[in-house]
Design a protein around this motif. Structure first.
Motif, PDB file in Angstrom:
ATOM      1  N   VAL A 138       5.674   2.968  -1.209  1.00 54.67           N
ATOM      2  CA  VAL A 138       5.942   2.232   0.025  1.00 54.67           C
ATOM      3  C   VAL A 138       7.430   1.969   0.160  1.00 54.67           C
ATOM      4  O   VAL A 138       8.137   1.728  -0.837  1.00 54.67           O
ATOM      5  N   ASP A 139       7.907   1.996   1.421  1.00 57.53           N
ATOM      6  CA  ASP A 139       9.249   1.524   1.738  1.00 57.53           C
ATOM      7  C   ASP A 139       9.137   0.016   1.954  1.00 57.53           C
ATOM      8  O   ASP A 139       8.600  -0.424   2.976  1.00 57.53           O
ATOM      9  N   PRO A 140       9.587  -0.841   1.005  1.00 53.79           N
ATOM     10  CA  PRO A 140       9.366  -2.279   1.149  1.00 53.79           C
ATOM     11  C   PRO A 140      10.104  -2.897   2.325  1.00 53.79           C
ATOM     12  O   PRO A 140       9.716  -3.964   2.809  1.00 53.79           O
ATOM     13  N   ALA A 141      11.134  -2.241   2.809  1.00 50.61           N
ATOM     14  CA  ALA A 141      11.876  -2.790   3.948  1.00 50.61           C
ATOM     15  C   ALA A 141      11.063  -2.714   5.229  1.00 50.61           C
ATOM     16  O   ALA A 141      11.189  -3.575   6.105  1.00 50.61           O
ATOM     17  N   THR A 142      10.208  -1.687   5.352  1.00 42.89           N
ATOM     18  CA  THR A 142       9.443  -1.490   6.591  1.00 42.89           C
ATOM     19  C   THR A 142       7.940  -1.590   6.382  1.00 42.89           C
ATOM     20  O   THR A 142       7.188  -1.727   7.352  1.00 42.89           O
ATOM     21  N   GLY A 143       7.489  -1.522   5.129  1.00 41.95           N
ATOM     22  CA  GLY A 143       6.059  -1.509   4.856  1.00 41.95           C
ATOM     23  C   GLY A 143       5.408  -0.168   5.111  1.00 41.95           C
ATOM     24  O   GLY A 143       4.182  -0.043   5.042  1.00 41.95           O
ATOM     25  N   ILE A 144       6.187   0.852   5.406  1.00 43.71           N
ATOM     26  CA  ILE A 144       5.654   2.176   5.712  1.00 43.71           C
ATOM     27  C   ILE A 144       5.339   2.929   4.423  1.00 43.71           C
ATOM     28  O   ILE A 144       6.153   2.962   3.489  1.00 43.71           O
ATOM     29  N   ASP A 145       4.156   3.545   4.351  1.00 41.73           N
ATOM     30  CA  ASP A 145       3.799   4.381   3.210  1.00 41.73           C
ATOM     31  C   ASP A 145       4.622   5.662   3.219  1.00 41.73           C
ATOM     32  O   ASP A 145       4.795   6.287   4.281  1.00 41.73           O
ATOM     33  N   LEU A 146       5.091   6.049   2.049  1.00 40.55           N
ATOM     34  CA  LEU A 146       5.867   7.280   1.906  1.00 40.55           C
ATOM     35  C   LEU A 146       4.982   8.374   1.324  1.00 40.55           C
ATOM     36  O   LEU A 146       4.102   8.115   0.506  1.00 40.55           O
ATOM     37  N   ARG A 147       5.234   9.597   1.744  1.00 42.62           N
ATOM     38  CA  ARG A 147       4.493  10.736   1.197  1.00 42.62           C
ATOM     39  C   ARG A 147       4.988  11.033  -0.213  1.00 42.62           C
ATOM     40  O   ARG A 147       6.186  10.921  -0.506  1.00 42.62           O
ATOM     41  N   PHE A 148       4.061  11.411  -1.092  1.00 40.80           N
ATOM     42  CA  PHE A 148       4.434  11.822  -2.444  1.00 40.80           C
ATOM     43  C   PHE A 148       3.496  12.925  -2.890  1.00 40.80           C
ATOM     44  O   PHE A 148       2.357  13.038  -2.415  1.00 40.80           O
ATOM     45  N   SER A 149       3.981  13.745  -3.807  1.00 40.63           N
ATOM     46  CA  SER A 149       3.187  14.875  -4.298  1.00 40.63           C
ATOM     47  C   SER A 149       3.685  15.273  -5.675  1.00 40.63           C
ATOM     48  O   SER A 149       4.861  15.078  -6.002  1.00 40.63           O
ATOM     49  N   PRO A 150       2.792  15.838  -6.512  1.00 40.19           N
ATOM     50  CA  PRO A 150       3.247  16.298  -7.827  1.00 40.19           C
ATOM     51  C   PRO A 150       4.217  17.471  -7.693  1.00 40.19           C
ATOM     52  O   PRO A 150       3.938  18.443  -6.995  1.00 40.19           O
ATOM     53  N   ALA A 151       5.358  17.354  -8.344  1.00 40.31           N
ATOM     54  CA  ALA A 151       6.310  18.461  -8.391  1.00 40.31           C
ATOM     55  C   ALA A 151       6.138  19.270  -9.671  1.00 40.31           C
ATOM     56  O   ALA A 151       6.480  20.450  -9.718  1.00 40.31           O
ATOM     57  N   LEU A 152       5.604  18.646 -10.709  1.00 38.27           N
ATOM     58  CA  LEU A 152       5.298  19.331 -11.958  1.00 38.27           C
ATOM     59  C   LEU A 152       4.137  18.587 -12.601  1.00 38.27           C
ATOM     60  O   LEU A 152       4.246  17.412 -12.939  1.00 38.27           O
ATOM     61  N   ASN A 153       3.024  19.268 -12.761  1.00 40.18           N
ATOM     62  CA  ASN A 153       1.817  18.635 -13.284  1.00 40.18           C
ATOM     63  C   ASN A 153       1.047  19.680 -14.085  1.00 40.18           C
ATOM     64  O   ASN A 153       0.147  20.329 -13.579  1.00 40.18           O
ATOM     65  N   LEU A 154       1.431  19.856 -15.323  1.00 40.87           N
ATOM     66  CA  LEU A 154       0.808  20.853 -16.188  1.00 40.87           C
ATOM     67  C   LEU A 154      -0.056  20.164 -17.228  1.00 40.87           C
ATOM     68  O   LEU A 154       0.326  19.128 -17.796  1.00 40.87           O
ATOM     69  N   ALA A 155      -1.218  20.712 -17.501  1.00 45.46           N
ATOM     70  CA  ALA A 155      -2.160  20.095 -18.439  1.00 45.46           C
ATOM     71  C   ALA A 155      -1.563  19.944 -19.833  1.00 45.46           C
ATOM     72  O   ALA A 155      -1.974  19.072 -20.600  1.00 45.46           O
ATOM     73  N   SER A 156      -0.601  20.789 -20.187  1.00 52.48           N
ATOM     74  CA  SER A 156      -0.024  20.742 -21.528  1.00 52.48           C
ATOM     75  C   SER A 156       0.952  19.593 -21.715  1.00 52.48           C
ATOM     76  O   SER A 156       1.327  19.282 -22.839  1.00 52.48           O
ATOM     77  N   LEU A 157       1.387  18.976 -20.612  1.00 49.25           N
ATOM     78  CA  LEU A 157       2.374  17.912 -20.693  1.00 49.25           C
ATOM     79  C   LEU A 157       1.737  16.550 -20.474  1.00 49.25           C
ATOM     80  O   LEU A 157       0.844  16.412 -19.635  1.00 49.25           O
ATOM     81  N   PRO A 158       2.195  15.522 -21.190  1.00 53.11           N
ATOM     82  CA  PRO A 158       1.618  14.186 -21.021  1.00 53.11           C
ATOM     83  C   PRO A 158       2.273  13.394 -19.890  1.00 53.11           C
ATOM     84  O   PRO A 158       2.084  12.189 -19.812  1.00 53.11           O
ATOM     85  N   PHE A 159       3.060  14.026 -19.044  1.00 52.30           N
ATOM     86  CA  PHE A 159       3.653  13.332 -17.907  1.00 52.30           C
ATOM     87  C   PHE A 159       3.562  14.215 -16.669  1.00 52.30           C
ATOM     88  O   PHE A 159       3.407  15.433 -16.747  1.00 52.30           O
ATOM     89  N   THR A 160       3.662  13.556 -15.527  1.00 52.07           N
ATOM     90  CA  THR A 160       3.715  14.247 -14.237  1.00 52.07           C
ATOM     91  C   THR A 160       5.007  13.874 -13.540  1.00 52.07           C
ATOM     92  O   THR A 160       5.390  12.696 -13.516  1.00 52.07           O
ATOM     93  N   VAL A 161       5.695  14.857 -12.990  1.00 56.64           N
ATOM     94  CA  VAL A 161       6.872  14.609 -12.166  1.00 56.64           C
ATOM     95  C   VAL A 161       6.423  14.587 -10.711  1.00 56.64           C
ATOM     96  O   VAL A 161       5.813  15.547 -10.230  1.00 56.64           O
ATOM     97  N   TYR A 162       6.712  13.469 -10.025  1.00 54.02           N
ATOM     98  CA  TYR A 162       6.345  13.329  -8.621  1.00 54.02           C
ATOM     99  C   TYR A 162       7.575  13.446  -7.731  1.00 54.02           C
ATOM    100  O   TYR A 162       8.660  12.954  -8.065  1.00 54.02           O
ATOM    101  N   ARG A 163       7.350  14.080  -6.564  1.00 51.34           N
ATOM    102  CA  ARG A 163       8.382  14.141  -5.524  1.00 51.34           C
ATOM    103  C   ARG A 163       8.047  13.084  -4.475  1.00 51.34           C
ATOM    104  O   ARG A 163       6.938  13.053  -3.937  1.00 51.34           O
TER     105      ARG A 163
END
Length: 573
Positions: A100-125
């Motif tokens: 969320v943009d706290p200044a406006t309350g508007i939801d922001l779009r997000f998506s996985p930029a790197l999400n591989l089963a072998s890794l214990p983390f996900t990089v989100y854009r």
């Protein structure tokens, strides 16, 4: 951090990803592809963009019994250039629910930029509503659930929860830079909450913690604890501008309370050694920017320790970290307390400098214990933990250089063994004043930011007399980046007797391709039970007189040289 353990073989070291290796190669060609996953994550984020975190404002609702934890985190980024996307890294077991943009309350779009089963983390854009530069605050709403976290599950049991920084449990910054923070923790009635930083009165029953200085790591926990508070007189903390004069540090000891959770607690032992180590480090490296320090024992089912500037969280069977019942509390406390300066006050970049961070702190830990433990105990621990394991594996042309090893690698034990001996030899070269001055200079220069092993090397050379700088450069090349070995051998002729007593001729020869400047100590034991130390120059026979008959001799009796073959250091053989 004590990733060392009687030859650990961490499962993460099995991760071999061509994409990640390519990223690392592009960023740091000399770094091994088997670097720690934290380093991989930071490196990948740098490829996407430069949006560094400068502040976290976190509210957490944690219920271990229900196996749930919810977070709202207002993260302030410093965005380099004008960008309409930023990237963060979160544990792959976490559910990112809203941005969320706290200044406006508007939801922001997000998506996985790197999400591989072998890794214990996900990089989100994260997609911003318009291109932005400079500081920008974004609110993340995300949650954790028992059974979904995989490696590093923070739900210890129905009464305890702890999420530490290696779990990547909050949005990470591309460069791993220091940040300010506030944390509000809502926990079930009767449970205590803790986090890094100083606790203030919270709102609505929540515990509120804030940082007194920027930090590069953060952890939060709740559970059923009993707490004791100790005042550490004479250990100052660094007051901020506008605050009262520095006062003594308060040490809080948190141990599990009730029933089986409290059985076998070593919290008092750990806290004692933390207290003594704080005195040692403060005298030599300066005060920490904290006024409260917590030692928190958690009933982990796995062995773990999480140090930060103001907290040490540990638990589990320490034997799996290579620590036995007698030495475990002392080594754990002294090592992790050292990381409060090298890591908590001044950072070290996670990729390529592990030998500096872990080798130096391991060496300092043994020095810190000299103030509170008997010399015989210290000598036995140094031999068993550092010297003998090093000598058992050190062979010419075998193994990797220290600079090529990361803490998650299968040969990471060498960081603590050869790394500690490297700093033992550097201390021997420089002497007390110059050795600790170099560490203090690094801490001041990189306070609240990250440096590298190369930065420390540059400081050592910078502070040395001009005539010694080239030799110090070769020292780091040989011991940190090379694979050569030092092999000294003791040659003894005698004993011979005349009217003045007994004589030995002592010679120290070099049979390896590395050597250290200056005379080497040889301790000679005499028939009357006494001993005598002799300083012998390399390659120069020394004829020495004794009043009693010599019966034995040992080269380098304090085990301060990284000698690859100590078998030829004794007489008789």
């Amino acid at each position: 951090m004590m990733a060392r353990a009687g030859r650990p073989r961490a499962p993460w070291a099995l991760v071999t990803l061509c994409f990640v290796a390519a990223c690392l190669g592009a960023l740091a060609p000399a770094a091994p592809a088997s670097a720690s996953l934290a380093s991989m994550g930071y490196s990948i984020l740098r490829l996407f963009d430069r949006a560094d975190v400068v502040r976290h404002d976190i509210t957490a609702w944690i219920d271990p019994a229900q196996g749930t934890a919810r977070f709202e985190d207002d993260v302030t980024f410093l965005i380099a250039g004008r960008r309409d996307t930023i990237h963060v890294m979160i544990n792959s077991g976490a559910r990112l629910e809203r941005v969320v943009d706290p200044a406006t309350g508007i939801d922001l779009r997000f998506s996985p930029a790197l999400n591989l089963a072998s890794l214990p983390f996900t990089v989100y854009r994260i997609h911003l509503p318009e291109a932005a530069s400079g500081e920008r605050t974004v609110r993340f709403a995300w949650s954790l659930a028992r059974g979904e976290m995989g490696l590093g599950d923070p739900f210890v049991n129905a009464r305890y929860f702890y999420a530490g920084y290696p779990s990547f449990w909050y949005p990470q910054t591309p460069a791993g830079d220091f940040f300010a923070f506030r944390v509000r923790i809502h926990a079930p009635p009767g449970m205590r909450a803790f986090a890094d930083g100083l606790e203030e009165e919270g709102e609505g029953g929540a515990a509120l913690f804030r940082s007194e200085a920027p930090a590069d790591r953060l952890g939060v926990g709740v559970g059923l604890f009993q707490v004791e508070r100790w005042t550490l007189e004479g250990i100052p903390w660094a007051a901020e501008a506008g605050r009262p004069d520095p006062a003594s540090v308060r040490l809080e000891v948190w141990r599990p309370s009730g029933g089986a959770a409290a059985l076998g607690s070593i919290a008092d032992e750990v806290a004692f050694h933390v207290k003594e180590s704080l005195r040692f480090y403060t005298e030599r490296l300066g005060p920490l920017p904290i006024s409260v320090h917590r030692v928190v024992e958690m009933p982990f089912v796995f062995p773990a320790s999480y140090p930060s500037a103001s907290t040490l969280v540990y638990g589990g069977n320490l034997r799996y970290l290579g620590l036995d019942d007698e030495t475990g509390p002392a080594i754990l406390a002294a090592h992790e307390t050292g990381h409060k300066w090298l890591g908590g006050v001044a950072g070290v970049m996670p990729l390529g400098s592990a030998w500096f961070a872990e080798g130096l702190v391991e060496y300092l830990a043994h020095a810190a214990l000299s103030a509170s433990m008997p010399p015989e105990w210290l000598a036995a621990v140094w031999r068993g933990r550092v010297y003998d394991p090093f000598a058992a594996e050190e062979r010419p042309g075998q193994g990797r250089s220290l600079a090529a090893i990361e803490v998650i690698d299968g040969d990471s034990h060498r960081l603590y063994e050869k790394g500690a001996l490297l700093f033992s030899m550097l201390h021997r070269r420089l002497g007390d004043e110059a050795f600790y001055a170099a560490i203090r200079a690094y801490i001041e220069r990189f306070r609240a930011r990250h440096g590298t092993a190369r930065d420390f090397e540059a400081i050592v050379r910078e502070l040395a007399p001009p005539s010694e700088r080239a030799a110090l450069g070769r020292f780091f090349d040989d011991w940190a980046r090379g694979t050569g070995v030092l092999d000294y051998a003791l040659e003894v002729r005698g004993p011979a007797q005349d009217t003045d007593g007994y004589w030995l001729t002592l010679t120290v020869e070099s049979r390896g391709d590395l050597s250290e400047p200056g005379a080497v100590d040889v301790e000679v034991r005499l028939e009357d039970g006494s001993g005598q130390r002799v300083a012998v120059e390399l390659g120069r026979p020394a004829r020495v007189a004794f009043l009693s008959r010599p019966v034995a001799a040992v080269l380098d009796p304090d085990l301060r040289l990284a000698d690859a073959n100590p078998q030829n250091n004794r007489w008789p053989d």
